[in-house]
Scaffold this active site. Structure first.
Site, mmCIF file in Angstrom:
data_model
loop_
_atom_site.group_PDB
_atom_site.id
_atom_site.type_symbol
_atom_site.label_atom_id
_atom_site.label_comp_id
_atom_site.label_asym_id
_atom_site.label_seq_id
_atom_site.Cartn_x
_atom_site.Cartn_y
_atom_site.Cartn_z
ATOM 1 N N ASN A 1 9.412 -6.669 3.276
ATOM 2 C CA ASN A 1 9.254 -5.452 2.481
ATOM 3 C C ASN A 1 10.481 -4.563 2.680
ATOM 4 O O ASN A 1 11.100 -4.574 3.732
ATOM 5 C CB ASN A 1 7.961 -4.746 2.940
ATOM 6 C CG ASN A 1 7.710 -3.400 2.293
ATOM 7 O OD1 ASN A 1 7.370 -2.444 2.967
ATOM 8 N ND2 ASN A 1 7.866 -3.306 0.995
ATOM 9 N N GLY A 2 10.830 -3.823 1.629
ATOM 10 C CA GLY A 2 11.934 -2.871 1.740
ATOM 11 C C GLY A 2 13.049 -3.139 0.756
ATOM 12 O O GLY A 2 13.725 -4.163 0.847
ATOM 13 N N PRO B 1 0.849 -1.200 0.000
ATOM 14 C CA PRO B 1 0.000 0.000 0.000
ATOM 15 C C PRO B 1 0.879 1.243 0.000
ATOM 16 O O PRO B 1 1.841 1.334 0.762
ATOM 17 C CB PRO B 1 -0.774 -0.123 1.318
ATOM 18 C CG PRO B 1 0.100 -0.959 2.198
ATOM 19 C CD PRO B 1 0.836 -1.899 1.294
ATOM 20 N N MET B 2 0.567 2.200 -0.882
ATOM 21 C CA MET B 2 1.332 3.453 -0.948
ATOM 22 C C MET B 2 0.345 4.607 -1.101
ATOM 23 O O MET B 2 -0.425 4.649 -2.066
ATOM 24 C CB MET B 2 2.315 3.433 -2.124
ATOM 25 C CG MET B 2 3.436 2.436 -1.973
ATOM 26 S SD MET B 2 4.530 2.370 -3.415
ATOM 27 C CE MET B 2 3.540 1.353 -4.541
ATOM 28 N N GLY C 1 7.022 -2.101 -3.181
ATOM 29 C CA GLY C 1 6.372 -0.799 -3.162
ATOM 30 C C GLY C 1 6.945 0.139 -4.210
ATOM 31 O O GLY C 1 6.539 0.128 -5.367
ATOM 32 N N ARG C 2 7.941 0.928 -3.804
ATOM 33 C CA ARG C 2 8.439 1.996 -4.694
ATOM 34 C C ARG C 2 8.986 1.464 -6.013
ATOM 35 O O ARG C 2 8.920 2.154 -7.029
ATOM 36 C CB ARG C 2 9.517 2.803 -3.959
ATOM 37 C CG ARG C 2 8.951 3.680 -2.838
ATOM 38 C CD ARG C 2 10.052 4.321 -2.011
ATOM 39 N NE ARG C 2 10.834 3.326 -1.287
ATOM 40 C CZ ARG C 2 12.064 3.515 -0.838
ATOM 41 N NH1 ARG C 2 12.672 4.673 -1.073
ATOM 42 N NH2 ARG C 2 12.688 2.566 -0.179
ATOM 43 N N CYS D 1 3.798 3.389 8.385
ATOM 44 C CA CYS D 1 4.051 4.658 7.685
ATOM 45 C C CYS D 1 4.911 5.583 8.542
ATOM 46 O O CYS D 1 4.591 5.851 9.698
ATOM 47 C CB CYS D 1 2.736 5.347 7.347
ATOM 48 S SG CYS D 1 2.970 6.922 6.496
ATOM 49 N N GLN E 1 -6.272 -0.787 3.694
ATOM 50 C CA GLN E 1 -5.464 -0.415 4.846
ATOM 51 C C GLN E 1 -6.079 0.776 5.569
ATOM 52 O O GLN E 1 -6.502 1.747 4.941
ATOM 53 C CB GLN E 1 -4.038 -0.046 4.415
ATOM 54 C CG GLN E 1 -3.125 0.158 5.613
ATOM 55 C CD GLN E 1 -1.699 0.524 5.225
ATOM 56 O OE1 GLN E 1 -1.442 1.657 4.843
ATOM 57 N NE2 GLN E 1 -0.789 -0.424 5.345
ATOM 58 N N LYS F 1 0.805 -4.123 9.065
ATOM 59 C CA LYS F 1 2.083 -3.728 8.455
ATOM 60 C C LYS F 1 2.850 -2.884 9.463
ATOM 61 O O LYS F 1 2.319 -1.914 10.014
ATOM 62 C CB LYS F 1 1.861 -2.941 7.158
ATOM 63 C CG LYS F 1 3.167 -2.658 6.406
ATOM 64 C CD LYS F 1 2.907 -2.265 4.960
ATOM 65 C CE LYS F 1 4.204 -2.311 4.143
ATOM 66 N NZ LYS F 1 5.096 -1.183 4.382
#
Length: 328
Positions: free
Chosen positions: A204-205, A20-21, A228-229, A104, A74, A143
């Site tokens: 994640n990451g 989720p972003m 994500g990104r 976040c 989310q 998350k």
């Protein structure tokens, strides 16, 4: 090898998930990522504050009509009762999974004691999880980050609280809140979390390539990876990662013509979702991501960002790609 991941009663098609972003993973983006192989695409976060639920931004974020895959929504906030209410509200609007945001690092989120700021308060984490899990009948996921700062990595403690209170799957970003997105993600904490809980753990990451996805899965023992990104302007990364995990081989990158078609579809979808005024404005950042490699000096992006009309955006992109294809 791609392992299927289970979230409550739902069996995902693979173990590569779109993170989720905020301001990115809207309906249009989620649909693209799913089509390109994401086993799950989680919506951008919804505030638990009921005062904003009827805003245009929130109504757009709640668009789940005709969604092709599992609807995972989310929610973010710090008040257990409000979070429970938000969970119920989103389930009534089509959510099949509720994901709680405690990852976040953004200041505007953390100053309200939401997102990763909550990691400082394990008792409050427990209260929020209990309230949300008890309020809905759908699976609830969480998350988090590895901790508040590098001196306070309490990810294992938070993960155990999550498991003990009904969370069915846990996504962990390999940075602390204080790290924001700086430096490199670390996976030792994710590995430790995986060793201390039995629920699915999603790493994640900095997962930017198929090889990195394979490494992170092997190193941490995680059940899935979350991207994500690296998917911004590159939604086909999910297809590439899934194929590599299944076969050990690389898929060919999309051709310039393919990128044109995907980008035009994405921009049209944003125009349709957000309307003729807001749609073109939101499209700008996505176009910048898609063309970062081709437009490294930002000349075209600067010109494109001045366009207000939806059709003019599409026409300008068509011409840009005609020139790009002619030059290759």
């Amino acid at each position: 090898m791609v392992l299927a991941v289970r979230i409550g009663p739902y069996q995902l098609t693979n173990n590569v998930i779109c993170a989720p972003m905020a301001g990115v993973t809207d309906y249009t983006f989620r649909e693209l990522c799913r089509r390109f192989g994401a086993g799950l695409a989680v919506s951008e976060m919804m505030s638990s504050n009921p005062l904003v639920w009827q805003s245009e931004k929130s109504l757009n974020r709640m668009t789940h009509q005709n969604e092709s895959g599992l609807r995972s929504v989310q929610i973010a906030g710090s008040d257990p009762d409000q979070m429970a209410e938000a969970a119920v509200f989103n389930v009534e609007h089509g959510a099949q999974i509720i994901d709680i945001n405690m990852g976040c690092p953004a200041k505007k989120v953390n100053k309200k004691l939401a997102g990763s700021a909550l990691l400082q308060y394990p008792d409050l984490v427990q209260q929020i999880i209990q309230a949300v899990v008890q309020a809905v009948t759908v699976p609830v996921t969480l998350k988090i980050r590895t901790g508040w700062d590098t001196e306070n990595k309490n990810g294992v403690q938070i993960a155990q609280i999550a498991q003990d209170n009904g969370i069915v799957a846990l996504a962990v970003h390999g940075r602390t809140k204080a790290c924001m997105y700086k430096g490199e993600a670390e996976y030792d904490t994710i590995r430790a979390i995986k060793q201390n809980v039995s629920i699915p753990v999603i790493a994640n990451g900095d997962i930017t390539t198929p090889e990195k996805a394979r490494f992170v899965l092997d190193y941490t023992g995680a059940d899935a990876v979350m991207i994500g990104r690296a998917a911004q302007g590159r939604p086909w990364i999910f297809r590439e990662v899934v194929h590599y995990l299944q076969t050990g081989e690389h898929l060919a990158s999309p051709s310039t013509g393919d990128v044109r078609d995907i980008l035009l579809e994405h921009v049209r979808g944003l125009h349709q979702l957000y309307g003729e005024v807001l749609g073109p404005r939101i499209a700008r950042k996505h176009v910048g991501w898609y063309l970062a490699e081709h437009d490294s000096e930002g000349m075209f992006r600067s010109e494109f960002n001045g366009i207000e009309q939806a059709q003019q955006q599409l026409d300008t992109l068509e011409v840009y790609f005609e020139q790009l294809l002619a030059a290759t």
